[in-house]
Write a protein that holds these residues in place. Structure first.
Motif, PDB file in Angstrom:
ATOM      1  N   PRO A 175       4.861   5.897  -3.052  1.00 28.05           N
ATOM      2  CA  PRO A 175       3.983   7.010  -3.457  1.00 28.05           C
ATOM      3  C   PRO A 175       2.604   6.521  -3.903  1.00 28.05           C
ATOM      4  O   PRO A 175       1.670   7.313  -4.008  1.00 28.05           O
ATOM      5  N   ARG A 176       2.479   5.234  -4.197  1.00 28.74           N
ATOM      6  CA  ARG A 176       1.170   4.685  -4.584  1.00 28.74           C
ATOM      7  C   ARG A 176       1.178   3.176  -4.331  1.00 28.74           C
ATOM      8  O   ARG A 176       2.234   2.597  -4.047  1.00 28.74           O
ATOM      9  N   ASN A 177      -0.007   2.568  -4.425  1.00 29.22           N
ATOM     10  CA  ASN A 177      -0.079   1.117  -4.229  1.00 29.22           C
ATOM     11  C   ASN A 177       0.696   0.403  -5.337  1.00 29.22           C
ATOM     12  O   ASN A 177       0.637   0.819  -6.497  1.00 29.22           O
TER      13      ASN A 177
ATOM     14  N   ASP B 263       0.805  -1.215   0.000  1.00 33.94           N
ATOM     15  CA  ASP B 263       0.000   0.000   0.000  1.00 33.94           C
ATOM     16  C   ASP B 263       0.839   1.267   0.000  1.00 33.94           C
ATOM     17  O   ASP B 263       1.999   1.261   0.432  1.00 33.94           O
ATOM     18  N   ARG B 264       0.210   2.312  -0.485  1.00 34.60           N
ATOM     19  CA  ARG B 264       0.830   3.641  -0.449  1.00 34.60           C
ATOM     20  C   ARG B 264       1.312   3.945   0.974  1.00 34.60           C
ATOM     21  O   ARG B 264       0.658   3.576   1.947  1.00 34.60           O
ATOM     22  N   ASP B 265       2.459   4.553   1.074  1.00 35.14           N
ATOM     23  CA  ASP B 265       3.109   4.915   2.341  1.00 35.14           C
ATOM     24  C   ASP B 265       3.810   3.748   3.034  1.00 35.14           C
ATOM     25  O   ASP B 265       4.403   3.931   4.102  1.00 35.14           O
TER      26      ASP B 265
ATOM     27  N   GLU C  80       8.231   9.290  -9.310  1.00 31.90           N
ATOM     28  CA  GLU C  80       7.413   9.175  -8.091  1.00 31.90           C
ATOM     29  C   GLU C  80       8.234   8.573  -6.953  1.00 31.90           C
ATOM     30  O   GLU C  80       8.174   9.042  -5.814  1.00 31.90           O
TER      31      GLU C  80
ATOM     32  N   SER D 168       9.938  10.170  -3.152  1.00 30.32           N
ATOM     33  CA  SER D 168       9.453   9.577  -1.888  1.00 30.32           C
ATOM     34  C   SER D 168      10.588   9.027  -1.033  1.00 30.32           C
ATOM     35  O   SER D 168      10.356   8.294  -0.082  1.00 30.32           O
TER      36      SER D 168
END
Lengths: 275, 223
Positions: free
Chosen positions: B110-112, B23-25, B190, B194
């Motif tokens: 930054p994204r899934n 998942d993101r993060d 991206e 991050s």
């Protein structure tokens, strides 16, 4: 920022960083050893357990002796030899007079370096786990690894011995090392050249450095690795090589001797370029 | 059921595969060379360093020319082990200077990312077992990196557009590692934005030494 990263940041705060640096920093260890040598000596004489700082400073003695050997400045070398030989004599006198531990591995040491390692090991191993710093244990293993690596696979030659073997001028090995063509390590104040980097010639052939050695040196240097990393790379079973060679080889030096330069260079890239 | 080399392209390159979403993060970790430090601790020229951290590799177990991957660890310990341990029975034997030239930075996704999952029960759902990772096939032949790279290429070509592979560490099966496929410059940018750059080299990281106490590793530092 994720939770783990935040935790990492918190754990890597200034205080902890300084704490770790203090344990590992050459200057502070040297100062500690000098400052506490009397106290350490007294503790040993009275059979008292050493404090963690004292143990670390004792371990550092091992590295300092090695550094003395590697110092080229004669005046500096004399100064440190004088300081540390006095302290070393005190430590060894105490240990010899103890005499009540006949099985102590210290007495089986074959040379000064092993002797010092055994002293350091004895006291670090004897401490409760919570008093042993992982950094000290890692460095102690490193000191042992140096002895092993210098000795393995035929050991090392001096510059003049290598020059004679190769039939070249006596200054050539040093120049080739400076040009990153030969592997060498400074030990005992002079450069030592591992004999395993030399191609074993068939009758009629001349001795020469194995093709591929300079390629691997270049890869390792690019990664900020030292000569010790090169020793360790060539003389240690490598999982990348096992996979790449379909289990034909595990030691990079064996693969290179069998003329698998391309494969060894590929494995060196995986090892040093972090792939 | 083991896959033969021929089956790789027909199954992994076309079927729907068992995946796990990162998942993101989610924080992932990467060991990298430092290229510039102040007093051995604080990195400068961070922008240059970002290129070094996002290092698309055409080598290693899953990378090949034309199928570059970014290797990451699900934990910093896992990243350290996978990167520096070339002999699991020995542990890690490394010089002080090399540790002083390496750092461990993190990337908060930054994204899934949809990863083909080669861990736990999903390993078998994807009709691949641990043989892919260096044991033998049904005929007793060793499967080497060459076979793992074929698998990686086949999955990259799968029309479901998977983002990469999630796999167990060879050194410590409890660790999970990731190989992200290079799909586009967009993903590259991206990911670069991050990155949380490490503020010191591995030599000064307490957790590096703590790993031996935790029983994860036998660490030898040659000074």
């Amino acid at each position: 920022m994720g939770n783990e990263a935040k935790k990492h940041r918190k754990n890597s705060g200034d205080a902890e960083r300084q704490h770790t640096a203090r344990h590992l920093d050459d200057g502070s260890n040297m100062a500690l050893l000098i400052d506490q040598s009397e106290e350490i000596s007294d503790s040993l004489k009275r059979g008292k357990q050493l404090s963690p700082d004292q143990s670390r400073s004792l371990l550092y003695l091992v590295n300092v002796v090695s550094n003395i050997k590697d110092t080229e400045n004669i005046a500096e070398k004399k100064k440190w030899i004088s300081v540390f030989s006095n302290r070393l004599k005190r430590f060894t006198d105490v240990l010899k007079s103890a005499g009540d531990k006949p099985n102590l591995s210290i007495y089986q040491a074959e040379n000064d370096m092993e002797f010092l390692l055994e002293i350091a090991n004895e006291y670090l191993e004897g401490l409760p786990q919570y008093l042993r710093t992982p950094g000290s244990m890692a460095l102690l293993r490193g000191a042992r690894a140096k002895l092993r690596l210098l000795d393995e696979n035929g050991g090392c030659l001096s510059g003049s011995e290598l020059a004679e073997l190769l039939g070249v001028d006596r200054n050539t090995p040093r120049k080739k090392h400076t040009d990153d063509k030969f592997i060498a390590i400074k030990s005992g104040g002079r450069l030592r050249y591992p004999i395993w980097q030399i191609h074993q010639p068939t009758p009629g052939e001349a001795f020469k450095v194995l093709p591929g050695i300079s390629d691997v040196i270049e890869i390792a240097k690019r990664a900020g690795a030292s000569s010790w990393d090169l020793f360790s790379f060539f003389l240690t079973d490598n999982i990348h090589l096992v996979e790449e060679s379909n289990s034909a080889y595990s030691l990079p030096i064996d693969a290179l001797k069998a003329k698998n330069k391309k494969m060894v260079v590929c494995v060196a890239e995986m090892t040093f370029d972090l792939e | 059921m083991h896959l033969t080399n021929e089956q790789v392209n027909t199954f992994l390159a076309s079927d729907e595969l068992a995946t796990r979403s990162l998942d993101r993060d989610t924080t992932l970790w990467r060991i990298h060379h430092k290229n510039c430090v102040i007093d051995n601790r604080v990195f400068e020229e961070a922008q240059n360093l970002r290129h070094e951290i996002i290092h698309w590799s055409s080598g290693g177990r899953f990378g090949s020319p034309g199928n570059e991957v970014l290797y990451l660890g699900a934990s910093r310990e896992g990243a350290f082990l996978e990167t520096l341990c070339t002999n699991p029975s020995l542990g890690i034997e490394v010089s002080r200077s090399r540790l002083q030239n390496l750092a461990c930075s993190s990337i908060d996704l930054p994204r899934n990312l949809q990863m083909v999952d080669f861990t736990s029960k999903n390993l078998l759902k994807n009709r691949v077992d641990s043989n892919v990772f260096g044991a033998t096939d049904d005929n007793g032949h060793r499967r080497t990196y060459a076979f793992a790279r074929e698998i990686s290429k086949a999955i990259k070509n799968n029309p479901n557009n998977y983002d990469g592979l999630l796999f167990q560490s060879r050194v410590n099966p409890d660790n999970r590692n990731i190989a992200v496929f290079f799909q586009s410059d967009t993903l590259w940018r991206e990911l670069q934005s991050s990155i949380v750059i490490a503020d010191q080299t591995l030599f000064y990281e307490p957790w590096v030494y703590q790993m031996q106490i935790d029983g994860l590793i036998n660490l030898t530092v040659i000074d």
